[in-house]
Design an enzyme around this catalytic site. Structure first.
Site, PDB file in Angstrom:
ATOM      1  N   GLU A 199       0.814  -1.223   0.000  1.00 54.62           N
ATOM      2  CA  GLU A 199       0.000   0.000   0.000  1.00 54.62           C
ATOM      3  C   GLU A 199       0.845   1.268   0.000  1.00 54.62           C
ATOM      4  O   GLU A 199       0.557   2.217  -0.717  1.00 54.62           O
ATOM      5  CB  GLU A 199      -0.946   0.030   1.210  1.00 54.62           C
ATOM      6  CG  GLU A 199      -2.187  -0.817   1.050  1.00 54.62           C
ATOM      7  CD  GLU A 199      -1.944  -2.276   1.373  1.00 54.62           C
ATOM      8  OE1 GLU A 199      -0.832  -2.594   1.835  1.00 54.62           O
ATOM      9  OE2 GLU A 199      -2.860  -3.090   1.163  1.00 54.62           O
ATOM     10  N   HIS A 223     -10.082  -4.924  10.825  1.00 52.24           N
ATOM     11  CA  HIS A 223     -10.703  -4.838   9.497  1.00 52.24           C
ATOM     12  C   HIS A 223     -12.051  -4.137   9.518  1.00 52.24           C
ATOM     13  O   HIS A 223     -12.839  -4.283   8.593  1.00 52.24           O
ATOM     14  CB  HIS A 223     -10.881  -6.233   8.893  1.00 52.24           C
ATOM     15  CG  HIS A 223      -9.605  -6.855   8.436  1.00 52.24           C
ATOM     16  ND1 HIS A 223      -8.658  -7.319   9.318  1.00 52.24           N
ATOM     17  CD2 HIS A 223      -9.098  -7.079   7.195  1.00 52.24           C
ATOM     18  CE1 HIS A 223      -7.643  -7.819   8.637  1.00 52.24           C
ATOM     19  NE2 HIS A 223      -7.872  -7.677   7.351  1.00 52.24           N
TER      20      HIS A 223
END
Lengths: 448, 320
Positions: free
Chosen positions: A181, A250
């Site tokens: 990322e 998450h």
């Protein structure tokens, strides 16, 4: 004695599936581990393996049957071949009848959760399709637009949002990245500085934390630091907030994190209609835009504008329901819970609730909020994020500053619990704002 | 390596000298309180950026770290506008809103000036991605400090550049210290450029005190990248005479070490070469020096006479 094979849950958010293919026939012997069927989930087409051994006695659904709820029997296995006992046959028929009935009922029920019901019509499209279509339409119009991220190309999107894009636009413009990322976000920022228009898909915004330095220190600040020379036309998008039982790392809502930053624009769609309008605006905006989707809403169907130039300007809220007694300000998935709460409040307490869907968090439509408070004299914020320094906190500030004298009650913020998201479904329910919490807050400010 | 012309030699000398004199003046203005914040000087490293400059094509892109004054001068930016930025004035390259570490010039394809260690590496890789996407045959030179070579995003960028065969030339300016920590105390393994080997990126060590070595290596590496062979790494061994920033007394190194490097001063090497080749006389070179001193003096005067940004400027350039 027969054993039921149940429709399995193959992803955290799967509530139903489509039976795309049977790989066994009635009467066939199967062993544990044999692939018996292909099931299409909300994310992918998966193979289902048998757990038990025996003979396929009856297939309860045919290929092509859709929206079969999780945990419904899809087939029966018997231990012996040619087991044709009357009792079993009767059981099969009953199961089949129930299953068919469920299937019919399903079309009437909701796509989000037991709490939220939305009208579904067949000619409407899902949020996921709305996002994909908008990306495709803008990519057709402007060669500078490209998309990159993990699993966006060959896998067709971790949540199938980018399905079909690779086929149409090729691998030059639909780019699978490694799980890097920080690296690919920085690369996309550099490409935007140099004039391209990248759409960065984060598999979830939780992973954007790996890249947040590039988003804030590079994408958001460079226009300012360069005295207006270098802008960053980029869209960061992906699911934000809780899905279902994916726990603390998450499930976070990052709306206030990004809305805090000058130089970024932050939007959060709640319907296929505003998803299209806001995403098109985001891709065409010369500034960096954070586009916060919601995984649970991906399957939500709704009407969309057919005009390929339809946009929703940032900084404009939508009054999803007009009312005169109390204002609910919300965004993203909480819009649907707020509308549901408004219905209950109308039915049970005769309260006429105004529901404002912010759509855009930065810039925020303070005018619509203030005007509504001046009318209703009561306001509640509803959002999924943690309560401390949330978007709701900012709205509280806006209201006390601009409409202090209009308030007939303190402002209540409805947020998630101020703890990391727990895994257990029961605790998860407690963590997230529920319709009852909204109803309770509205009653409180109406002194009921 | 292409043969350097007489004017090439003088260009090299002038640019290196200009950077040196500019940085000396910056130090002076910092001491007088006209330049604030962080200010990282390039003195000692001039051969690196000027050597690379000799191999750059007009439409190539450059991105670098916060030690960027020399890079900007080498990219052809005006000393007076750089100095105006350092002093926080309206005439600066970023209207006084960027400062020493954050300067850009889009028209010169100079993309910063980045204050976060390592951040410029994925960014430069993305600029190279754009060159490839547009098929324009230009390349991006991405400078990296030795300190950044221990930063994770650098390796993510290396992987992407190699994976996608991007036209990026990574230039590690190894000046031996990441702030006060020597490379030996910060980086495991041997040479920094070898860290590209894991990704299949070739590289080499270059003597960064000798501009002619830099030109030779940069030319070869630039050709390699421009030919579409993917990224390449130059690890240029250099030395900064001053501390990490103006507020660093540099007590972590010995005076002997500093003197040793000063004895092989990069500008003196060029001066000797020019005299040896009889390209210019001592007097001619002294004249160049005087002209540069005058130019930098005028740049400083321009900066100090420039207005501070207006109040309105606070709220501009947040969005377009």
């Amino acid at each position: 004695m027969s054993t039921e094979i149940l429709m399995p849950a193959l992803s955290p958010t799967m509530t139903e599936g489509n039976l795309t293919k049977w790989l066994v026939n009635e009467g066939q012997e199967i062993k544990a581990g044999d692939v018996i069927a292909e099931i299409e989930t909300d994310k992918a087409t998966m193979e289902v393996e048998a757990v038990d051994e025996g003979f396929i006695e009856k297939l309860l659904y045919k290929e092509g049957d859709q929206n079969i709820p999780v945990n419904k029997p899809i087939a029966l296995i018997s231990a012996e071949k040619n087991s044709k006992a009357k009792s079993i046959n009767k059981k099969i028929e009953t199961t089949l009848k129930n299953a068919k009935q469920d299937l019919n009922e399903k079309e009437e029920s909701n796509p989000i959760s037991n709490e939220v019901s939305m009208h579904i019509s067949k000619d409407q499209i899902t949020m996921r399709q709305a996002i994909r279509d908008t990306i495709a339409e803008e990519m057709r119009k402007d060669k500078k637009v490209f998309i990159l991220g993990e699993e966006v190309a060959e896998y067709q999107g971790a949540y199938k949002v980018t399905q079909g894009l690779l086929d149409e636009f090729g691998k030059k413009r639909v780019i699978d990245t490694p799980i890097s990322e920080h690296g690919f976000t920085g690369l996309a920022v550099g490409a935007a500085f140099k004039g391209l228009i990248p759409i960065v898909e984060f598999m979830t915004f939780n992973f954007s934390m790996q890249a947040i330095d590039q988003i804030i220190n590079s994408a958001a600040k460079t226009l300012y630091m360069s005295g207006g020379q270098i802008n960053c036309p980029i869209v960061f998008r992906g699911p934000n907030g809780a899905a279902a039982q994916v726990a603390a790392q998450h499930s976070q809502d990052f709306s206030s994190w990004y809305a805090h930053v000058p130089g970024l624009k932050v939007v959060a769609p709640s319907t296929p209609l505003n998803a299209k309008g806001l995403l098109r605006e985001a891709i065409r905006d010369p500034n960096p835009v954070i586009f916060l989707e919601n995984e649970i809403l991906y399957g939500l169907k709704g009407e969309v504008a057919s005009d390929e130039n339809f946009t929703i300007p940032f900084g404009r809220a939508n009054i999803a329901k007009e009312g005169k007694d109390t204002t609910l300000v919300t965004y993203s998935i909480m819009l649907h819970k707020s509308l549901e709460a408004a219905k209950i409040l109308q039915d049970k307490y005769n309260l006429d609730i105004e529901v404002i869907d912010l759509q855009s968090l930065r810039p925020i439509d303070s005018e619509t909020i203030i005007n509504s408070v001046m009318k209703t004299n009561r306001i509640i914020t509803v959002e999924e994020s943690w309560p401390f320094a949330s978007v709701g906190s900012e709205i509280v500030n806006l209201v006390q500053k601009n409409a202090f004298d209009y308030l007939d009650a303190p402002i209540i913020k409805v947020n998630s619990a101020d703890v990391p998201m727990p895994y257990s479904s029961e605790l998860e329910k407690l963590y997230l704002p529920q319709i009852d919490d909204i109803v309770k807050a509205v009653k409180e400010v109406n002194y009921i | 390596m292409k043969k350097l012309s007489k004017s090439d030699h003088l260009k090299i000398y002038s640019y290196m000298l200009k950077i040196r004199r500019f940085e000396e003046r910056s130090a002076q203005l910092y001491g007088m309180g006209h330049i604030g914040g962080f200010c990282h000087l390039y003195i000692g490293q001039e051969a690196v950026v000027v050597g690379v400059l000799m191999t750059i094509k007009k439409n190539d892109s450059v991105v670098t770290t916060y030690r960027d004054h020399g890079h900007m001068l080498a990219r052809g930016l005006k000393p007076k506008k750089i100095m105006a930025e350092l002093t926080g004035r309206a005439d600066g390259y970023s209207s006084g809103k960027g400062g020493s570490m954050h300067m850009f010039s889009k028209e010169n394809n100079f993309y910063g000036g980045h204050g976060i260690v390592g951040a410029q590496v994925p960014i430069g890789t993305g600029i190279a991605f754009t060159h490839k996407y547009n098929g324009d045959k230009n390349i991006c030179r991405t400078y990296i400090g030795d300190g950044a070579m221990n930063n994770g995003q650098v390796f993510e960028a290396f992987n992407l550049a190699a994976l996608w065969n991007l036209p990026v030339l990574y230039i590690i300016e190894n000046n031996k210290y990441g702030m006060g920590t020597s490379v030996d105390r910060a980086a495991a393994g041997s040479h920094l450029y070898k860290r590209g080997e894991a990704f299949g990126i070739n590289g080499e060590i270059v003597d960064g005190m000798n501009v002619y070595s830099v030109i030779k290596a940069a030319e070869k590496a630039g050709d390699y990248v421009r030919a579409g062979k993917g990224p390449y790494i130059l690890e240029v061994q250099t030395y900064r005479y001053r501390g990490h920033s103006m507020s660093d007394p540099a007590k972590y190194r010995t005076k002997d070490e500093l003197e040793e490097y000063k004895n092989s001063d990069p500008i003196e090497i060029v001066r000797d070469e020019i005299l040896k080749k009889k390209i210019a006389t001592k007097n001619e070179m002294d004249k160049i020096n005087k002209e540069i001193i005058e130019e930098i003096k005028l740049a400083a005067e321009f900066a100090l006479n420039s207005k501070f940004p207006s109040k309105e400027e606070l709220y501009t350039d947040v969005y377009i």
